[in-house]
Scaffold this motif. Structure first.
Motif, PDB file in Angstrom:
ATOM      1  N   ASN A   1       0.828  -1.211   0.000  1.00 17.11           N
ATOM      2  CA  ASN A   1       0.000   0.000   0.000  1.00 17.11           C
ATOM      3  C   ASN A   1       0.860   1.257   0.000  1.00 17.11           C
ATOM      4  N   ALA A   2       1.924   1.240   0.803  1.00 24.79           N
ATOM      5  CA  ALA A   2       2.801   2.413   0.864  1.00 24.79           C
ATOM      6  C   ALA A   2       3.406   2.707  -0.504  1.00 24.79           C
ATOM      7  N   LEU A   3       3.822   1.661  -1.205  1.00 25.56           N
ATOM      8  CA  LEU A   3       4.392   1.852  -2.544  1.00 25.56           C
ATOM      9  C   LEU A   3       3.317   2.269  -3.547  1.00 25.56           C
ATOM     10  N   LYS A   4       2.118   1.725  -3.413  1.00 27.63           N
ATOM     11  CA  LYS A   4       1.049   2.050  -4.353  1.00 27.63           C
ATOM     12  C   LYS A   4       0.640   3.520  -4.271  1.00 27.63           C
ATOM     13  N   PHE A   5       0.558   4.053  -3.043  1.00 31.70           N
ATOM     14  CA  PHE A   5       0.019   5.402  -2.869  1.00 31.70           C
ATOM     15  C   PHE A   5       1.095   6.492  -2.839  1.00 31.70           C
ATOM     16  N   THR A   6       2.345   6.104  -2.934  1.00 36.50           N
ATOM     17  CA  THR A   6       3.429   7.086  -2.948  1.00 36.50           C
ATOM     18  C   THR A   6       3.923   7.269  -4.380  1.00 36.50           C
ATOM     19  N   GLU A   7       3.843   8.491  -4.878  1.00 33.81           N
ATOM     20  CA  GLU A   7       4.255   8.775  -6.257  1.00 33.81           C
ATOM     21  C   GLU A   7       5.674   9.316  -6.342  1.00 33.81           C
ATOM     22  N   GLU A   8       6.142   9.924  -5.259  1.00 38.71           N
ATOM     23  CA  GLU A   8       7.517  10.419  -5.252  1.00 38.71           C
ATOM     24  C   GLU A   8       8.027  10.454  -3.811  1.00 38.71           C
ATOM     25  N   GLY A   9       9.354  10.370  -3.692  1.00 37.80           N
ATOM     26  CA  GLY A   9       9.939  10.385  -2.347  1.00 37.80           C
ATOM     27  C   GLY A   9      10.419   9.014  -1.939  1.00 37.80           C
ATOM     28  N   LYS A  10       9.926   8.528  -0.785  1.00 39.95           N
ATOM     29  CA  LYS A  10      10.470   7.282  -0.253  1.00 39.95           C
ATOM     30  C   LYS A  10       9.444   6.526   0.583  1.00 39.95           C
ATOM     31  N   VAL A  11       9.746   5.265   0.769  1.00 40.75           N
ATOM     32  CA  VAL A  11       9.041   4.399   1.708  1.00 40.75           C
ATOM     33  C   VAL A  11      10.100   3.796   2.617  1.00 40.75           C
ATOM     34  N   GLU A  12       9.894   3.929   3.908  1.00 37.76           N
ATOM     35  CA  GLU A  12      10.888   3.441   4.872  1.00 37.76           C
ATOM     36  C   GLU A  12      10.268   2.372   5.757  1.00 37.76           C
ATOM     37  N   VAL A  13      10.990   1.266   5.888  1.00 36.88           N
ATOM     38  CA  VAL A  13      10.528   0.137   6.693  1.00 36.88           C
ATOM     39  C   VAL A  13      11.521  -0.099   7.821  1.00 36.88           C
ATOM     40  N   SER A  14      11.015  -0.129   9.046  1.00 40.19           N
ATOM     41  CA  SER A  14      11.904  -0.356  10.191  1.00 40.19           C
ATOM     42  C   SER A  14      11.351  -1.470  11.064  1.00 40.19           C
ATOM     43  N   VAL A  15      12.270  -2.208  11.673  1.00 43.49           N
ATOM     44  CA  VAL A  15      11.916  -3.277  12.608  1.00 43.49           C
ATOM     45  C   VAL A  15      12.818  -3.136  13.816  1.00 43.49           C
ATOM     46  N   ALA A  16      12.228  -3.056  15.003  1.00 40.63           N
ATOM     47  CA  ALA A  16      13.021  -2.877  16.223  1.00 40.63           C
ATOM     48  C   ALA A  16      12.264  -3.454  17.412  1.00 40.63           C
ATOM     49  N   GLN A  17      13.003  -3.724  18.477  1.00 34.55           N
ATOM     50  CA  GLN A  17      12.374  -4.194  19.705  1.00 34.55           C
ATOM     51  C   GLN A  17      12.025  -2.992  20.567  1.00 34.55           C
ATOM     52  N   LYS A  18      10.800  -2.980  21.069  1.00 27.49           N
ATOM     53  CA  LYS A  18      10.344  -1.939  21.985  1.00 27.49           C
ATOM     54  C   LYS A  18       9.706  -2.622  23.187  1.00 27.49           C
ATOM     55  N   GLY A  19      10.488  -2.722  24.253  1.00 25.48           N
ATOM     56  CA  GLY A  19       9.995  -3.404  25.445  1.00 25.48           C
ATOM     57  C   GLY A  19       9.768  -4.872  25.190  1.00 25.48           C
ATOM     58  N   THR A  20       8.556  -5.321  25.430  1.00 25.92           N
ATOM     59  CA  THR A  20       8.215  -6.734  25.238  1.00 25.92           C
ATOM     60  C   THR A  20       7.566  -6.976  23.880  1.00 25.92           C
ATOM     61  N   GLU A  21       7.743  -6.026  22.942  1.00 20.01           N
ATOM     62  CA  GLU A  21       7.134  -6.150  21.625  1.00 20.01           C
ATOM     63  C   GLU A  21       8.160  -5.936  20.520  1.00 20.01           C
ATOM     64  N   ILE A  22       7.866  -6.492  19.355  1.00 21.78           N
ATOM     65  CA  ILE A  22       8.602  -6.168  18.135  1.00 21.78           C
ATOM     66  C   ILE A  22       7.751  -5.173  17.350  1.00 21.78           C
ATOM     67  N   ALA A  23       8.319  -4.009  17.036  1.00 16.41           N
ATOM     68  CA  ALA A  23       7.589  -2.961  16.327  1.00 16.41           C
ATOM     69  C   ALA A  23       8.039  -2.928  14.872  1.00 16.41           C
ATOM     70  N   ILE A  24       7.077  -3.019  13.979  1.00 12.47           N
ATOM     71  CA  ILE A  24       7.347  -2.934  12.536  1.00 12.47           C
ATOM     72  C   ILE A  24       6.627  -1.693  12.012  1.00 12.47           C
ATOM     73  N   SER A  25       7.376  -0.734  11.487  1.00 11.89           N
ATOM     74  CA  SER A  25       6.779   0.514  11.021  1.00 11.89           C
ATOM     75  C   SER A  25       7.036   0.697   9.530  1.00 11.89           C
ATOM     76  N   ILE A  26       6.003   1.141   8.831  1.00 13.83           N
ATOM     77  CA  ILE A  26       6.098   1.421   7.398  1.00 13.83           C
ATOM     78  C   ILE A  26       5.636   2.854   7.178  1.00 13.83           C
ATOM     79  N   SER A  27       6.560   3.741   6.848  1.00 11.41           N
ATOM     80  CA  SER A  27       6.222   5.148   6.641  1.00 11.41           C
ATOM     81  C   SER A  27       6.464   5.511   5.182  1.00 11.41           C
ATOM     82  N   ASP A  28       5.712   6.498   4.691  1.00 16.57           N
ATOM     83  CA  ASP A  28       5.845   6.906   3.298  1.00 16.57           C
ATOM     84  C   ASP A  28       5.705   8.418   3.177  1.00 16.57           C
ATOM     85  N   THR A  29       5.992   8.922   2.004  1.00 20.99           N
ATOM     86  CA  THR A  29       5.849  10.344   1.708  1.00 20.99           C
ATOM     87  C   THR A  29       4.700  10.566   0.727  1.00 20.99           C
TER      88      THR A  29
END
Length: 355
Positions: free
Chosen positions: A265-293
């Motif tokens: 979805n991030a790639l589909k709706f982004t026409e220019e700029g970037k899509v950034e994907v991050s994976v990290a541990q936050k406390g007792t959870e694994i956080a996966i974030s997908i941000s776009d421009t």
């Protein structure tokens, strides 16, 4: 002919039982009796009455405890409970808080009793009708989508044979036409599979095959598969994936579906700029974030974002089921999914999965 409604009267005083039974039987109801809470619960289980008329004050197990026990049985259909009390407002309030639906005071007046009984029976029958319609709708859609898969799968295999030349040589124009047909067929098959999974989750019949999963490796796999889309649109697909993360327990294929949908979805709706994907541990959870421009998500759409068939006011093709199904899958894994939007543009979806 429809059988008469079955009512259960629970009272430890024989005169009270006789009075209420007489009033109800004259109206054509089928009446069961119990003189204590234990017997009442046995009859609720074995006879499934349409309504329980329950005296509050009884020796041993009182009406409050009977009410609590009935409401604790999650496998029972909805059974209205009418409390009969000679005590003050506090007694009635306590019973209603425990799950009773209505109350009536002693001494019981026939007209009032019958009016409350009719009201509660109407409530029960309306709930039963609603649930029956919902079950029929789910069964119809589930069977329809299941039956649709068979010809779509057959068409996909036949198109594959034609493209491979198994039935003889084909010209370039015909090959191009077959490629279009194959893509369209796959899109339709994906939509049918997605709809079928939605109804499986809603019906509680979807079984997760959970194993320890390396989320970082799983997300990296999705990124590599979708990177050609970013390259075609001249987008930067950036990753910030931590290593040596503890595993999560989940269904690999279902989580793969979630990340494919969110990153896609991030790639589909982004026409220019970037899509950034991050994976990290936050406390007792694994956080996966997908941000776009991309253009972001209007505030008016956000409350309905995870509802089914909600596509928003964009012009991109889709079923409106991707985020709805992703939310179901993440929740089934004991996780959560959230959205943060920038002031001007861009959005960030975050998935949190318990370690």
């Amino acid at each position: 002919m429809k059988s008469p409604d079955r009512l259960l009267i629970v009272d430890d005083v024989p005169d009270n039982l006789f009075l209420i039974r007489t009033i109800l039987e004259e109206e054509g109801y089928e009446v069961l009796e119990a003189t204590n809470g234990e017997t009442a619960l046995e009859l609720v289980r074995s006879q499934l009455p349409d309504l329980v008329l329950l005296d509050v004050m009884m020796p041993g197990m009182d009406g409050f405890e009977v009410t609590r026990c009935i409401r604790a049985w999650q496998d029972l259909p909805f059974i209205p409970i009418l409390l009969i009390t000679a005590y003050d407002q506090t007694s009635a309030v306590k019973g209603l808080d425990l799950g009773a639906d209505e109350f009536i005071r002693k001494p019981v007046e026939a007209d009032e009793l019958l009016a409350r009984v009719r009201s509660l029976l109407r409530l029960k029958h309306s709930i039963e009708e609603r649930d029956n319609i919902a079950r029929q709708r789910q069964d119809f859609v589930s069977r329809l989508t299941h039956d649709l898969r068979t010809p779509l799968v057959a068409a996909d295999r036949m198109l594959g044979l034609l493209q491979d030349g198994a039935l003889g040589p084909i010209s370039q124009p015909v090959r191009e036409a077959l490629e279009v047909m194959a893509r369209s067929n796959l899109n339709l098959l994906e939509m049918v599979n997605k709809l079928l999974d939605v109804y499986r989750y809603e019906a509680g019949s979807k079984t997760l095959e959970t194993i320890p999963i390396d989320v970082a490796e799983l997300v990296q796999q999705v990124v590599q598969e979708l990177r050609p889309i970013a390259q075609t649109k001249n987008l930067d697909l950036i990753t910030d994936i931590a290593t040596d993360l503890p595993p999560v327990k989940g269904d690999r294929l279902e989580l793969l579906r979630v990340f494919n949908n969110l990153i896609g979805n991030a790639l589909k709706f982004t026409e220019e700029g970037k899509v950034e994907v991050s994976v990290a541990q936050k406390g007792t959870e694994i956080a996966i974030s997908i941000s776009d421009t991309g253009p972001g998500i209007p505030e008016a759409e956000r409350p309905f974002l995870f509802q089914r068939f909600q596509q928003g006011f964009h012009h991109k093709q889709g079923s409106g089921l991707g985020l709805y199904l992703s939310h179901y899958i993440v929740t089934a894994h004991g996780g959560r999914i959230s959205l943060q939007c920038g002031k001007d543009k861009g959005s960030c979806f975050s998935v949190y999965l318990p370690i």
